[in-house]
Enzyme design. Sequence first.
Site, short mmCIF file in Angstrom:
data_model
loop_
_atom_site.label_atom_id
_atom_site.label_comp_id
_atom_site.label_asym_id
_atom_site.label_seq_id
_atom_site.Cartn_x
_atom_site.Cartn_y
_atom_site.Cartn_z
N SER A 177 40.80 41.19 37.95
CA SER A 177 40.68 39.74 37.90
C SER A 177 40.25 39.22 36.53
O SER A 177 40.62 38.10 36.15
CB SER A 177 39.68 39.27 38.96
OG SER A 177 38.41 39.86 38.76
N HIS A 205 44.24 40.05 43.96
CA HIS A 205 44.90 39.20 42.97
C HIS A 205 46.37 39.56 42.77
O HIS A 205 47.04 38.96 41.93
CB HIS A 205 44.16 39.30 41.64
CG HIS A 205 42.74 38.82 41.71
ND1 HIS A 205 42.40 37.51 41.59
CD2 HIS A 205 41.59 39.51 41.92
CE1 HIS A 205 41.09 37.38 41.71
NE2 HIS A 205 40.57 38.58 41.92
N LYS A 237 43.11 33.46 48.08
CA LYS A 237 43.72 33.33 46.75
C LYS A 237 45.16 32.84 46.91
O LYS A 237 45.37 31.66 47.12
CB LYS A 237 43.58 34.64 46.00
CG LYS A 237 42.09 34.99 45.78
CD LYS A 237 41.88 36.30 45.11
CE LYS A 237 40.41 36.54 44.80
NZ LYS A 237 39.55 36.63 46.03
#
Length: 294
Positions: A177, A205, A237
């Site tokens: 990240s 991610h 996310k």
Amino acid sequence: MSFNLEQDLEAWRVAGLYRRRQTLDSPQGPEIMINGQHGLAFCSNDYLGLANHPDVIASFRQATDHYGLGGGASPLVVGHSRVHHRLEDELAEFTSRERALLFANGYMANLGVITALLGKQDGVFHDRLNHASLLDAGRLSGARFQRYLHNDVDNLDHRLQKTPARRKLIVTDGVFSMDGDVAPVKALSALAGQHRAWLMVDDAHGFGFLGATGGGVAEACGLDQQQLPVLVGTLGKAFGTYGAFVAGSDALIETLIQFARTYIYTTSLPPAVASATLTSLRLLREQHWRREHL
């Protein structure tokens, strides 16, 4: 006895490490209102803009009308609704795994998995730049904890050759990240096979944009369930909602249901969040289908 909290906080400030929360007054989006000022957001995890998508919001509202708001109980009591079950099934299909299991958030998923699988006789091998939740889980598991150099397969190989551990678990972020680089998951999987170890990837991610259908690093690198036995993803996310999931074999998921304390002893996700996530997943699939066929 004094805890000297004020003194410790002041030392933290002097070191330049003091954290301050920012107050958001708008929905997530490219432009936001924060601390009373307009700004451009370059730091949000809402990668695909689904957190404020009208279809996702509508699904949440409709599910709230049917189920109410809270999950009401642990999934092992009366907190596992039909919509939770459907989302787990669709996430398993999406990731090409036998089963998936929902957790309240990514931190709890990582804690639950590693502490359920490992004990004092075992070894856990972490990339040096792994997320804090992975590192904390490794330490709390009681297993022998080692950190290999970032994305350095040779350094990991050297450590695996020396370990006397009963079980060996290699743990890495999929997409890191802070740096944005991708773990060498193919090489890690091959190395795990050589040393009879398991590979666990937290692809928080990577889901949503890597791979032909947004399936993350596992799809992008062509790793099946045997090659990547423990796959973790978050829903807050790219999916734009909240929560997390673990995908893998039937035996893995049953083990987590029986032994993952962060699953057993907490209230389930609100059913409306699961319903909204199903819509996010549909939108994600439609987006990738259009990209392939138009």
